[in-house]
Design a protein around this motif. Structure first.
Motif, PDB file in Angstrom:
ATOM      1  N   ARG A 117      37.923 -60.824 -83.056  1.00  0.00           N
ATOM      2  CA  ARG A 117      37.703 -61.516 -84.645  1.00  0.00           C
ATOM      3  C   ARG A 117      36.948 -62.688 -84.356  1.00  0.00           C
ATOM      4  N   TYR A 118      36.054 -62.867 -85.269  1.00  0.00           N
ATOM      5  CA  TYR A 118      35.382 -64.269 -85.131  1.00  0.00           C
ATOM      6  C   TYR A 118      35.042 -65.002 -86.534  1.00  0.00           C
ATOM      7  N   VAL A 119      34.704 -66.405 -86.344  1.00  0.00           N
ATOM      8  CA  VAL A 119      34.185 -66.990 -87.616  1.00  0.00           C
ATOM      9  C   VAL A 119      32.963 -67.814 -87.138  1.00  0.00           C
ATOM     10  N   GLU A 120      32.046 -67.944 -88.062  1.00  0.00           N
ATOM     11  CA  GLU A 120      31.021 -68.971 -87.790  1.00  0.00           C
ATOM     12  C   GLU A 120      31.046 -70.321 -87.580  1.00  0.00           C
ATOM     13  N   VAL A 121      30.614 -71.048 -86.649  1.00  0.00           N
ATOM     14  CA  VAL A 121      30.517 -72.368 -86.479  1.00  0.00           C
ATOM     15  C   VAL A 121      29.279 -72.957 -87.168  1.00  0.00           C
ATOM     16  N   THR A 122      29.290 -73.658 -87.916  1.00  0.00           N
ATOM     17  CA  THR A 122      28.081 -74.403 -88.487  1.00  0.00           C
ATOM     18  C   THR A 122      27.806 -75.944 -88.193  1.00  0.00           C
ATOM     19  N   TYR A 123      26.511 -76.422 -88.274  1.00  0.00           N
ATOM     20  CA  TYR A 123      26.277 -77.738 -88.211  1.00  0.00           C
ATOM     21  C   TYR A 123      25.533 -77.997 -89.242  1.00  0.00           C
ATOM     22  N   ARG A 124      25.643 -78.701 -90.184  1.00  0.00           N
ATOM     23  CA  ARG A 124      24.625 -79.181 -91.281  1.00  0.00           C
ATOM     24  C   ARG A 124      24.132 -77.938 -92.067  1.00  0.00           C
ATOM     25  N   GLY A 125      24.949 -76.698 -91.888  1.00  0.00           N
ATOM     26  CA  GLY A 125      24.502 -75.551 -92.766  1.00  0.00           C
ATOM     27  C   GLY A 125      24.054 -74.670 -91.545  1.00  0.00           C
ATOM     28  N   CYS A 142      29.946 -69.152 -82.533  1.00  0.00           N
ATOM     29  CA  CYS A 142      31.137 -68.513 -83.188  1.00  0.00           C
ATOM     30  C   CYS A 142      32.340 -68.710 -82.526  1.00  0.00           C
ATOM     31  N   LEU A 143      33.346 -68.977 -83.262  1.00  0.00           N
ATOM     32  CA  LEU A 143      34.771 -69.080 -82.551  1.00  0.00           C
ATOM     33  C   LEU A 143      35.448 -67.739 -82.585  1.00  0.00           C
ATOM     34  N   TRP A 144      35.777 -67.140 -81.488  1.00  0.00           N
ATOM     35  CA  TRP A 144      36.498 -65.765 -81.437  1.00  0.00           C
ATOM     36  C   TRP A 144      38.027 -65.790 -81.028  1.00  0.00           C
ATOM     37  N   LEU A 150      44.830 -65.659 -82.553  1.00  0.00           N
ATOM     38  CA  LEU A 150      44.362 -65.664 -83.658  1.00  0.00           C
ATOM     39  C   LEU A 150      44.681 -66.660 -84.862  1.00  0.00           C
ATOM     40  N   GLU A 151      45.641 -67.321 -84.258  1.00  0.00           N
ATOM     41  CA  GLU A 151      46.084 -68.412 -85.313  1.00  0.00           C
ATOM     42  C   GLU A 151      45.093 -69.482 -84.638  1.00  0.00           C
ATOM     43  N   ALA A 152      44.866 -69.758 -83.432  1.00  0.00           N
ATOM     44  CA  ALA A 152      43.839 -70.699 -82.968  1.00  0.00           C
ATOM     45  C   ALA A 152      42.618 -70.556 -83.766  1.00  0.00           C
ATOM     46  N   LEU A 153      42.055 -69.487 -83.905  1.00  0.00           N
ATOM     47  CA  LEU A 153      40.847 -69.023 -84.815  1.00  0.00           C
ATOM     48  C   LEU A 153      40.906 -69.751 -86.042  1.00  0.00           C
ATOM     49  N   ARG A 154      42.145 -69.901 -86.678  1.00  0.00           N
ATOM     50  CA  ARG A 154      42.037 -70.205 -87.987  1.00  0.00           C
ATOM     51  C   ARG A 154      42.349 -71.737 -88.321  1.00  0.00           C
ATOM     52  N   ARG A 155      42.819 -72.372 -86.984  1.00  0.00           N
ATOM     53  CA  ARG A 155      43.317 -73.507 -86.982  1.00  0.00           C
ATOM     54  C   ARG A 155      42.519 -74.495 -87.784  1.00  0.00           C
ATOM     55  N   TRP A 156      41.223 -74.861 -87.681  1.00  0.00           N
ATOM     56  CA  TRP A 156      40.223 -75.682 -87.859  1.00  0.00           C
ATOM     57  C   TRP A 156      39.466 -75.307 -89.094  1.00  0.00           C
ATOM     58  N   ARG A 157      39.815 -74.330 -89.694  1.00  0.00           N
ATOM     59  CA  ARG A 157      39.049 -73.848 -91.054  1.00  0.00           C
ATOM     60  C   ARG A 157      39.154 -74.964 -92.110  1.00  0.00           C
ATOM     61  N   GLY A 158      38.015 -75.388 -92.734  1.00  0.00           N
ATOM     62  CA  GLY A 158      38.201 -76.596 -93.587  1.00  0.00           C
ATOM     63  C   GLY A 158      38.144 -77.844 -93.076  1.00  0.00           C
ATOM     64  N   ASP A 206      35.776 -71.328 -96.459  1.00  0.00           N
ATOM     65  CA  ASP A 206      35.400 -70.019 -97.027  1.00  0.00           C
ATOM     66  C   ASP A 206      34.689 -69.182 -95.871  1.00  0.00           C
ATOM     67  N   ALA A 207      34.810 -69.628 -94.807  1.00  0.00           N
ATOM     68  CA  ALA A 207      34.188 -68.716 -93.673  1.00  0.00           C
ATOM     69  C   ALA A 207      34.768 -67.258 -93.887  1.00  0.00           C
ATOM     70  N   PRO A 208      34.056 -66.233 -93.639  1.00  0.00           N
ATOM     71  CA  PRO A 208      34.858 -65.097 -93.518  1.00  0.00           C
ATOM     72  C   PRO A 208      35.153 -64.662 -92.175  1.00  0.00           C
ATOM     73  N   GLU A 209      36.117 -63.972 -92.109  1.00  0.00           N
ATOM     74  CA  GLU A 209      36.563 -63.342 -90.637  1.00  0.00           C
ATOM     75  C   GLU A 209      36.009 -61.998 -90.546  1.00  0.00           C
ATOM     76  N   ARG A 210      35.038 -62.074 -89.522  1.00  0.00           N
ATOM     77  CA  ARG A 210      34.664 -60.633 -89.029  1.00  0.00           C
ATOM     78  C   ARG A 210      34.856 -60.059 -87.798  1.00  0.00           C
ATOM     79  N   ASP A 211      34.962 -58.781 -87.607  1.00  0.00           N
ATOM     80  CA  ASP A 211      35.062 -58.160 -86.542  1.00  0.00           C
ATOM     81  C   ASP A 211      34.174 -57.700 -85.359  1.00  0.00           C
ATOM     82  N   ALA A 212      34.174 -57.811 -84.422  1.00  0.00           N
ATOM     83  CA  ALA A 212      33.122 -57.226 -83.524  1.00  0.00           C
ATOM     84  C   ALA A 212      33.862 -56.213 -82.529  1.00  0.00           C
ATOM     85  N   ASP A 213      33.027 -55.129 -82.097  1.00  0.00           N
ATOM     86  CA  ASP A 213      33.657 -53.946 -81.188  1.00  0.00           C
ATOM     87  C   ASP A 213      34.280 -54.781 -79.924  1.00  0.00           C
TER      88      ASP A 213
END
Length: 263
Positions: free
Chosen positions: A20-28, A33-35, A78-86, A99-106
């Motif tokens: 499971r992953y979320v995108e990491v952005t810098y100035r948009g 990705c953090l996974w 999985l909790e670490a994945l969500r730790r820095w959201r926002g 509001d970054a969505p969590e997505r899954d990769a195989d």
């Protein structure tokens, strides 16, 4: 560093199965990705290689430190994945927007290919090989039964041994001393020695360092030039780094350096 307390706890750097992953952005802009593994205690950061900001090159260091801190606090992957959201955008690591969505990769490999289509991992050839001991015996005992011996790190075009003195620099990741990159002061030898108290992390760090030495030799660098080439480079989640202020030292022999690595 490298004291009796041993290496600090950390998540596995890869694992089979879905992630499971979320995108990491810098100035948009998406810089990586953090996974986290869905099934195992594994987590990490994957850099988007085409990201333009110079901060993209330093983000792996920031997220590696954060994940080590999360593991030390006992958070499941999985909790670490969500730790820095926002959290506020870090000037080097970027942010995971609220509001970054969590997505899954195989798989972890599928995520890397998705983030960096067409990129060829320079370490893929090594890991595609059947793991062997130095005498060529497969680690899978169903494929051979020769005597066991220490596991093999790939060879370089520099000789991996020398009879003379060696110059060396410490390889670290965070506060952990992983091992030493060394070069002969008198001939063409250069290699890496992992510290015993760094365990598997010390051995694993050797693979990317040996591949770097291969590259340096192909570029025509002397062993001593290769030794100093990556001093001050950004910390790699697997290879670690040679700090910009690391002190280059000399051992009277390679055996002396190996004894130092076993203390």
């Amino acid at each position: 560093m490298g004291g009796a307390s041993g290496p600090e706890p950390q998540y596995l750097v890869t694992a089979p199965g879905p992630v499971r992953y979320v995108e990491v952005t810098y100035r948009g802009e998406v810089i990586g990705c953090l996974w986290a593994s869905v099934k195992y205690d594994a987590a990490g950061y994957v850099r988007r290689l085409e990201a333009e900001p110079p901060e993209a090159f330093r983000a792996p260091l920031v997220w590696s430190r954060r994940l080590r801190a999360a593991k030390a606090e006992g958070l499941p992957a999985l909790e670490a994945l969500r730790r820095w959201r926002g959290a506020p955008e870090d000037p080097e690591g970027g942010t995971v927007v609220a509001d970054a969505p969590e997505r899954d990769a195989d798989s972890y490999d599928a995520l890397k290919k998705q983030l960096n289509p067409g990129h060829v991992d320079p370490m893929a050839d090594f890991f595609a090989q059947t793991p062997t001991w130095p005498d060529g015996t497969p680690i899978d005992r169903s494929k051979g039964w020769d005597p066991l011996s220490p596991m093999k790190i790939p060879e370089t075009d520099y000789p991996a041994s020398t009879d003379g003195p060696v110059r060396y620099l410490p390889v670290t990741r965070g506060d952990t001393l992983l091992g030493y990159l060394w070069a002969s002061a008198a001939d063409d030898a250069a290699y890496y020695v992992g510290r015993t108290d760094a365990g598997a992390d010390g051995w694993n760090a050797g693979v990317p360092w040996v591949l770097r030495l291969r590259r340096a030799q192909r570029e025509g660098l002397t062993p001593l030039q290769a030794l100093r080439r990556w001093k001050g480079a950004p910390e790699d989640p697997r290879a670690g780094t040679i700090a910009v202020d690391a002190h280059e030292q000399e051992a009277s022999s390679l055996d002396d350096l190996k004894r130092l690595a076993q203390r």
